[in-house]
Write an enzyme that holds these catalytic residues in place. Structure first.
Site, PDB file in Angstrom:
ATOM      1  N   ASN A  92       0.183  -2.108   9.152  1.00 35.43           N
ATOM      2  CA  ASN A  92      -0.857  -1.405   9.375  1.00 35.43           C
ATOM      3  C   ASN A  92      -2.137  -1.850   8.652  1.00 35.43           C
ATOM      4  O   ASN A  92      -3.371  -1.779   8.946  1.00 35.43           O
ATOM      5  CB  ASN A  92      -0.727   0.078   8.772  1.00 35.43           C
ATOM      6  CG  ASN A  92      -0.344  -0.150   7.332  1.00 35.43           C
ATOM      7  OD1 ASN A  92       0.365  -0.850   6.697  1.00 35.43           O
ATOM      8  ND2 ASN A  92      -0.823   1.231   6.648  1.00 35.43           N
TER       9      ASN A  92
ATOM     10  N   ALA B 186      12.951   4.820   6.108  1.00 35.19           N
ATOM     11  CA  ALA B 186      14.317   4.543   6.670  1.00 35.19           C
ATOM     12  C   ALA B 186      14.504   3.160   6.724  1.00 35.19           C
ATOM     13  O   ALA B 186      15.641   2.729   5.974  1.00 35.19           O
ATOM     14  CB  ALA B 186      14.399   4.824   8.347  1.00 35.19           C
TER      15      ALA B 186
ATOM     16  N   GLU C 267       7.530   0.731  -1.522  1.00 36.34           N
ATOM     17  CA  GLU C 267       6.274   1.616  -1.236  1.00 36.34           C
ATOM     18  C   GLU C 267       6.636   2.223   0.148  1.00 36.34           C
ATOM     19  O   GLU C 267       6.499   1.363   1.247  1.00 36.34           O
ATOM     20  CB  GLU C 267       5.034   0.841  -1.257  1.00 36.34           C
ATOM     21  CG  GLU C 267       4.780   0.200  -2.638  1.00 36.34           C
ATOM     22  CD  GLU C 267       4.513   1.302  -3.712  1.00 36.34           C
ATOM     23  OE1 GLU C 267       4.104   2.367  -3.347  1.00 36.34           O
ATOM     24  OE2 GLU C 267       4.682   0.717  -4.945  1.00 36.34           O
TER      25      GLU C 267
ATOM     26  N   CYS D 215      -1.073   4.563   4.976  1.00 37.35           N
ATOM     27  CA  CYS D 215      -0.016   5.269   4.443  1.00 37.35           C
ATOM     28  C   CYS D 215      -0.834   6.401   3.667  1.00 37.35           C
ATOM     29  O   CYS D 215      -0.070   7.328   3.272  1.00 37.35           O
ATOM     30  CB  CYS D 215       0.978   4.644   3.608  1.00 37.35           C
ATOM     31  SG  CYS D 215       0.064   3.632   2.293  1.00 37.35           S
TER      32      CYS D 215
ATOM     33  N   GLU E  86       2.931  -0.424  -8.068  1.00 36.69           N
ATOM     34  CA  GLU E  86       2.287  -1.478  -7.871  1.00 36.69           C
ATOM     35  C   GLU E  86       1.052  -1.527  -8.563  1.00 36.69           C
ATOM     36  O   GLU E  86       0.726  -0.512  -8.951  1.00 36.69           O
ATOM     37  CB  GLU E  86       2.230  -2.039  -6.355  1.00 36.69           C
ATOM     38  CG  GLU E  86       3.357  -2.036  -5.568  1.00 36.69           C
ATOM     39  CD  GLU E  86       3.229  -2.512  -4.068  1.00 36.69           C
ATOM     40  OE1 GLU E  86       2.291  -2.014  -3.615  1.00 36.69           O
ATOM     41  OE2 GLU E  86       3.955  -3.251  -3.671  1.00 36.69           O
TER      42      GLU E  86
END
Ligand code: NDP
Length: 486
Positions: A150, A229, A248, A282, A461
């Protein structure tokens, strides 16, 4: 047709098998590049090259490592336009986003950690008179960095920069869906003078190339960003091998809007937090919770603005709504709009595939969807959709908003809109999320800890947290007290 190559031991090479994968541009739906379909032997070659480079890189004075990394940051700046265009072609995002977010942030990531490493300090503990403890931070060795599609170069560099700065050697895999800018970066790494083997980029499928990295016995740590997953699969492979793990993962982030907010600022920002990068961030706020008194006004204004976000050629500077990353992802997102209808929701706008004309007619475009009328427990409000789809739900009381906000398996980020200072802090502190924004969204300071709770991940992070993750801390205890009496 462009050909992407692996970068192993300072050389650009094809997959050992000679096999390749197709790289499709979401702008047109056409194959435009070939990617190495790497497997275990490619990963093994990369890990061994990294292992060989480790003594020199880890023992290099931080000032020298820093200087080399700063050269890489400079090269990203010099090639920013080429990288931005490559990112847009590979991922479908508007060039405006690539130019103003992805590529500047990739440069900033490298620059930030290149300089952060000059300002670290060790801890010391005076235990009692004559006894001192202090800590040594040592790089881990070979580490794996696995990143998603992304924000391709942005997240790739967010991982490799702290790993390299802390003195590790890296084997990295970008998503096979968006490999181009990581490939271009590997060319810049060589130009910057990063010694051969310090950074290796292996392209290919997650379950083959990625899995081989996770399982490799010489890989000491795995920094992963991607779906929940996949994170679970990686955790189960890494745990019995006692590797350090940073995960993450996905999110289903609430955006809580109280009636006393700064309405105009909230509206503008909520449009961004819903649909930036086609909703494929996200941190996007996909569950909008609005205090009932404001609900009708919000729905009217927000839907009108969403309708104006018409997908347009992502290569045009004016485009604010590009393509989704792949056909299968677009179909998944569209299927969630249908699911929302099946669950009794009302789709106020969008949620349809959009066909552009000419060479873009095969691209993966859809109109942003605004949905209401769904309960908090339904699948549309529980599962990560990761596209330009938001649900809007009214609430009456602060407590109800907090319960709904916390009522999913995820806990990445949350946004709160209110002018009531007490309430802002009170609500933020009660949210189950790794990050909470008050009256803003995506305002980032690279020194702050970044990560999620619950199914959104493990570890943090950013700044010190990333440098700690990529090092092993050793405690040294010294007794320099008086000589023992015989
Ligand atoms: P995936 O989990 O599908 O893939 C992420 C990376 O892992 C890719 O490079 C993928 O390779 C690789 N991979 C897949 N399977 C394995 C495996 N078994 N072993 C090792 N590596 C593997 O995520 P997406 O690329 O679809 O990214 C979207 C997801 O990322 C969303 O859930 C989003 O929320 C999350 N995300 C989280 C962020 C955060 O900071 N918390 C930030 C950005 C995104 P390949 O592509 O080749 O399959």
């Amino acid at each position: 047709m462009d050909t992407i190559l692996n970068y192993i031991g300072g050389r650009h090479v094809p997959a050992a098998s000679g096999n390749h994968l197709d790289n499709v541009s979401p702008l047109t739906g056409e194959i435009y590049a070939l990617i190495p379909d790497s497997g275990q032997s490619d990963v093994d070659a990369a890990v061994r090259a990294a292992q060989d480079a480790f003594p020199v890189w880890s023992q290099m004075p931080p000032e020298d490592r820093s200087a080399i990394m700063l050269r890489l940051a400079d090269l990203i700046a010099i090639h920013a336009e080429q990288l931005a265009q490559a990112e847009t072609r590979d991922s479908g995002k508007p060039i405006h986003h690539s130019r103003n977010v992805d590529i500047p942030r990739a440069e900033a990531n490298i620059r930030f950690f290149a300089t952060a490493i000059l300002h670290t300090h060790a801890e010391a503990f005076h235990t009692r008179a004559g006894v001192l403890n202090y800590t040594n931070r040592k790089p881990l060795g070979v580490v794996a960095c696995i990143s998603p599609w992304n924000l391709p170069l942005y997240l790739f560099t967010w991982k490799i920069a702290p790993a390299l700065a802390a003195g590790n050697c890296v084997v990295a895999k970008p998503s096979e869906i968006t490999p181009m800018t990581a490939y271009l970066l590997s060319e810049l790494c060589r130009e910057a003078g990063i010694p051969a083997g310090v950074i290796n980029v292996v392209h290919g499928l997650g379950p083959r190339a990625g899995q081989a990295m996770v399982e490799h016995p010489l890989v000491k740590a795995i920094s992963f960003t991607g779906g929940t997953a996949t994170g679970a699969a990686i955790a189960s492979a890494a745990a019995p091998r006692f590797k350090k793990l940073s995960l993450e993962l996905g999110g289903k982030n609430p955006n809580i809007i109280f009636a006393d907010c700064d309405y105009d600022k909230m509206l503008r920002t909520t449009l961004r937090s819903s649909f930036s990068n086609q909703g494929q961030i996200c941190l996007c706020g996909s569950r909008i919770l609005v205090e009932r008194g404001l609900f009708d006004r919000f729905m009217q204004d927000f839907t009108a603005l969403a309708r104006e976000l018409v997908p347009a050629d992502p290569r045009e500077e004016s485009s604010r709504m590009g393509a989704l990353v792949s056909e299968s992802h677009m179909n998944k997102v569209l299927s969630y709009v249908q699911l929302a209808r099946n669950e009794g929701g009302t789709v106020h706008c969008g949620g349809e595939r959009v066909l552009l004309s000419g060479e873009l007619s095969g691209g993966f475009y859809m109109s942003p969807a605004v949905i209401s009328g769904l309960g908090p427990e339904c699948r549309t409000n529980q599962e990560e959709i990761f596209g330009p789809v938001v649900t809007v739900t009214p609430f009456d009381r602060e407590e109800e908003a907090i319960t709904m906000a916390n009522g999913t398996a995820y806990g990445l980020s949350a946004t709160v809109w209110t002018r009531d200072l007490d309430r802002a802090h009170r609500v933020a502190s009660r949210l189950d999320s790794g990050i909470a924004w008050i009256n803003t969204w995506l305002l980032r300071d690279l020194r702050t800890p970044f990560g999620g709770v619950k199914n959104s991940g493990i570890g943090r992070e950013g700044g010190e947290e990333a440098l700690r993750f990529f090092s092993e801390i050793q405690n040294v205890c010294v007794d320099f007290g008086s000589a023992p009496t015989l």
